[in-house]
Write a protein that holds these residues in place. Sequence first.
Motif, PDB file in Angstrom:
ATOM      1  N   SER A   1      -1.227   3.571   5.102  1.00 26.69           N
ATOM      2  CA  SER A   1      -0.824   2.194   4.771  1.00 26.69           C
ATOM      3  C   SER A   1      -0.760   1.333   6.022  1.00 26.69           C
ATOM      4  O   SER A   1      -1.247   0.193   6.046  1.00 26.69           O
ATOM      5  CB  SER A   1       0.546   2.186   4.080  1.00 26.69           C
TER       6      SER A   1
ATOM      7  N   THR B   1       0.840  -1.206   0.000  1.00 26.91           N
ATOM      8  CA  THR B   1       0.000   0.000   0.000  1.00 26.91           C
ATOM      9  C   THR B   1       0.871   1.250   0.000  1.00 26.91           C
ATOM     10  O   THR B   1       0.585   2.223  -0.710  1.00 26.91           O
ATOM     11  CB  THR B   1      -0.935   0.007   1.227  1.00 26.91           C
ATOM     12  N   LYS B   2       1.938   1.237   0.785  1.00 28.24           N
ATOM     13  CA  LYS B   2       2.849   2.396   0.821  1.00 28.24           C
ATOM     14  C   LYS B   2       3.483   2.624  -0.551  1.00 28.24           C
ATOM     15  O   LYS B   2       3.592   3.763  -1.014  1.00 28.24           O
ATOM     16  CB  LYS B   2       3.939   2.191   1.881  1.00 28.24           C
TER      17      LYS B   2
END
Length: 323
Positions: free
Chosen positions: A111, A90-91
């Motif tokens: 995230s 996600t990051k």
Amino acid sequence: MEATSGYKDYVAGLMAGIITVITGHPFDTVKVKLQKYNTEAGGVKYKNGLHCATRILQTEEVKGLYRGATSSFIGMAFESSLSFGIYSQTKRFLQGEIDGGKPQPHAIVPSAAFGGAIISFILCLSELVKVSDARVPNFLLYLEYHLCKVVFQCRMQVQGTDFMVPKSTRFRGPLECALKTVQQEGLTGMFRGGLATLLRESVGNAVFFSTYEYARYFMHLQLKGASSESSQLIDVGVGIMSGGLGGIAFWSAVLPLDVAKTIIQTTPEKNHSKNPFSIYRRSGLRGCYTGLGPTLVRAFPANAAAIVAWELSAKLLGIRRVQ
């Protein structure tokens, strides 16, 4: 981190989870017993974490500190794999390739919180059985176990043979604990403490990864220019310090939610308040931080070991990261 095969992030997280259990499970057992019995009105209290650990060793020996560790290895490996994997991917999605090594709060916080929220659903089905030494002989039993672990983790953990602890119903393993919980409380009983777990994991993960990323960045900034021969040793040292500080920050921020979760999940009364914020009215500020000693003693080595295992595994798997 640069673009990489997604599964590698999850494998690295799995290794971090295994190391976390080896390092931190005994401290967690002490923490849960303190949270359960030192917040109850009346009754015998443990003087502190050391007293609690000593009583466990006297009555159950070392195996008492690792009560339920078998199931924890499976659960923590799976949960850590998801937490680190979701966070990493996600990051990377949010910040793209514009990294340069500098922490990006707009990517780190959501995230980490997202990863924590996802695993909280698994955890709330997992922590009620934590200290059972029950074996998981096949995949079906593993699934049955994982669908009930958070609530039963604590219920198994507060058992034991110490005469200071009131004798409670004994469960032979997580499956029996799950079945009895469903019989007595219905399916909703399996999700006791769900809100507290969701808040603990989402807020805690955001605090943990933010602290880790910033500590790691500034330490590497100070150590820039070190010889290549010592770079691996420096990476391990930075991992130990940044992971340990992240763990301390995590538990300092969310321990009241963890205390509330333990009480909600282990209280036999069906109509007991499920509000995680009621712990302050019940036990005051001091009660909110019951078990702080063993929690922080565990937090540094367990999270330091987890981060070192995660970073080394990532490196071995070919996941490179700009310092």
